[in-house]
Design a protein around this motif. Structure first.
Motif, short mmCIF file in Angstrom:
data_model
loop_
_atom_site.label_atom_id
_atom_site.label_comp_id
_atom_site.label_asym_id
_atom_site.label_seq_id
_atom_site.Cartn_x
_atom_site.Cartn_y
_atom_site.Cartn_z
N VAL A 155 0.86 -1.17 0.00
CA VAL A 155 0.00 0.00 0.00
C VAL A 155 0.90 1.23 0.00
O VAL A 155 1.81 1.34 0.82
CB VAL A 155 -0.92 -0.01 1.23
CG1 VAL A 155 -1.75 1.27 1.28
CG2 VAL A 155 -1.83 -1.24 1.19
N GLY A 156 0.68 2.13 -0.94
CA GLY A 156 1.58 3.25 -1.14
C GLY A 156 1.51 4.31 -0.06
O GLY A 156 0.55 4.39 0.72
N ASP A 158 0.87 7.33 -0.41
CA ASP A 158 -0.27 8.21 -0.60
C ASP A 158 -1.49 7.73 0.19
O ASP A 158 -2.26 8.53 0.72
CB ASP A 158 -0.60 8.34 -2.08
CG ASP A 158 -0.88 7.00 -2.75
OD1 ASP A 158 -0.29 5.99 -2.33
OD2 ASP A 158 -1.69 6.96 -3.70
N VAL A 159 -1.65 6.40 0.27
CA VAL A 159 -2.77 5.85 1.03
C VAL A 159 -2.57 6.11 2.52
O VAL A 159 -3.50 6.55 3.22
CB VAL A 159 -2.93 4.34 0.77
CG1 VAL A 159 -3.97 3.72 1.70
CG2 VAL A 159 -3.31 4.10 -0.68
N ARG A 162 -3.40 9.60 3.43
CA ARG A 162 -4.84 9.85 3.56
C ARG A 162 -5.34 9.44 4.93
O ARG A 162 -6.16 10.12 5.54
CB ARG A 162 -5.61 9.11 2.46
CG ARG A 162 -5.38 9.66 1.08
CD ARG A 162 -6.24 8.97 0.04
NE ARG A 162 -7.67 9.22 0.25
CZ ARG A 162 -8.62 8.80 -0.57
NH1 ARG A 162 -8.29 8.08 -1.64
NH2 ARG A 162 -9.89 9.07 -0.33
N VAL A 184 -10.58 2.56 0.35
CA VAL A 184 -9.35 3.15 -0.18
C VAL A 184 -8.28 2.08 -0.34
O VAL A 184 -7.57 2.04 -1.36
CB VAL A 184 -8.87 4.29 0.76
CG1 VAL A 184 -7.45 4.73 0.38
CG2 VAL A 184 -9.83 5.47 0.69
N ILE A 185 -8.14 1.21 0.65
CA ILE A 185 -7.13 0.15 0.58
C ILE A 185 -7.45 -0.81 -0.57
O ILE A 185 -6.57 -1.19 -1.35
CB ILE A 185 -7.05 -0.61 1.91
CG1 ILE A 185 -6.53 0.31 3.01
CG2 ILE A 185 -6.13 -1.83 1.78
CD1 ILE A 185 -6.66 -0.26 4.41
N GLN A 187 -9.09 -0.24 -3.26
CA GLN A 187 -8.83 0.43 -4.53
C GLN A 187 -7.35 0.34 -4.89
O GLN A 187 -6.99 0.12 -6.07
CB GLN A 187 -9.25 1.90 -4.44
CG GLN A 187 -9.06 2.71 -5.72
CD GLN A 187 -10.02 2.30 -6.82
OE1 GLN A 187 -11.07 1.72 -6.55
NE2 GLN A 187 -9.66 2.60 -8.06
N ALA A 188 -6.48 0.48 -3.89
CA ALA A 188 -5.04 0.40 -4.14
C ALA A 188 -4.60 -1.03 -4.48
O ALA A 188 -3.67 -1.23 -5.28
CB ALA A 188 -4.27 0.90 -2.91
N HIS A 192 -3.36 -5.14 -8.52
CA HIS A 192 -2.49 -6.30 -8.27
C HIS A 192 -3.29 -7.59 -8.25
O HIS A 192 -2.88 -8.61 -8.81
CB HIS A 192 -1.77 -6.11 -6.93
CG HIS A 192 -0.97 -4.87 -6.83
ND1 HIS A 192 0.29 -4.73 -7.41
CD2 HIS A 192 -1.23 -3.68 -6.22
CE1 HIS A 192 0.76 -3.52 -7.16
NE2 HIS A 192 -0.14 -2.87 -6.44
#
Length: 198
Positions: A155-156, A158-159, A162, A184-185, A187-188, A192
């Motif tokens: 998880v990047g 950016d997440v 947030r 949100v997670i 979506q990231a 993958h």
């Protein structure tokens, strides 16, 4: 003829969806819906156990492989961090789990440990130190999972940013994600998981 995709979710409370009001808001269900939207006929099984560490993956793996698994999502590491499990130890246990799943014919996606430094109950003076420890643990996991043949879905930043900026990403316990956080997670992670399913 469309083949059934047996999608199994293993790991800890994040994989189990603790913090959601409805099970349909959890990572597994959200990703299963994304897989269905991509044309897969999906059977979802969740083996995750709240509080699980990497040492607790083995029985979950046995359940999944006994039932038959095509695609596995493994989410683990937060409890290893809180209980100070050494990175090499946790990473080896994760590698063992991935190898067992792969030997059973599964494509495996691993989500590495979250950044615990974004938690509000971590004192500000220690947040960067906790974040560094989280990243180091996650990197050890990523190296082990990649060696075992898994796809690593980290998880990047950016997440995590947030989550750090918006308290609505957390559930009432201020530790687990809320429904909005899980969305949100998921979506990231979706790219993958969708790639691994093909």
């Amino acid at each position: 003829m469309m083949m059934n995709l047996r999608f199994h979710v293993l790991g800890d409370s994040l994989a189990a969806g603790v913090g959601c009001a409805l099970v349909e808001q959890s990572i597994g269900y959200l990703l299963a819906e994304r897989l269905r939207g991509a044309g897969h006929d999906v059977t979802l099984r969740i083996h995750a156990v709240p509080g699980a560490r990497s040492a607790d993956l083995a029985p979950q793996v046995r359940e999944a492989t006994r039932e038959g698994v095509d695609l596995a999502l493994v989410v683990v590491g937060a409890n290893d961090l809180t209980r100070l499990v050494p990175p090499p130890v946790g990473a080896q246990l994760l590698r063992d789990a991935v190898e067992a799943l792969a030997e059973a014919g599964a494509r495996v996606v691993v989500v590495t440990a979250p950044d615990m430094g974004v938690l509000t109950h971590v004192p500000p003076a220690f947040r960067e130190l906790v974040s560094q420890a989280s990243r180091a643990y996650g990197q050890a996991q990523a190296d082990a999972a990649t060696t075992a043949g898994a796809t690593v879905a980290q998880v990047g930043a950016d997440v995590f940013a947030r989550f750090a900026a918006d308290e609505r990403m957390f559930s009432a316990d201020r530790f687990h994600p809320s429904a909005a956080g899980y969305a949100v997670i998921a979506q990231a992670l979706a790219p993958h998981v969708l790639a691994a399913a093909c």
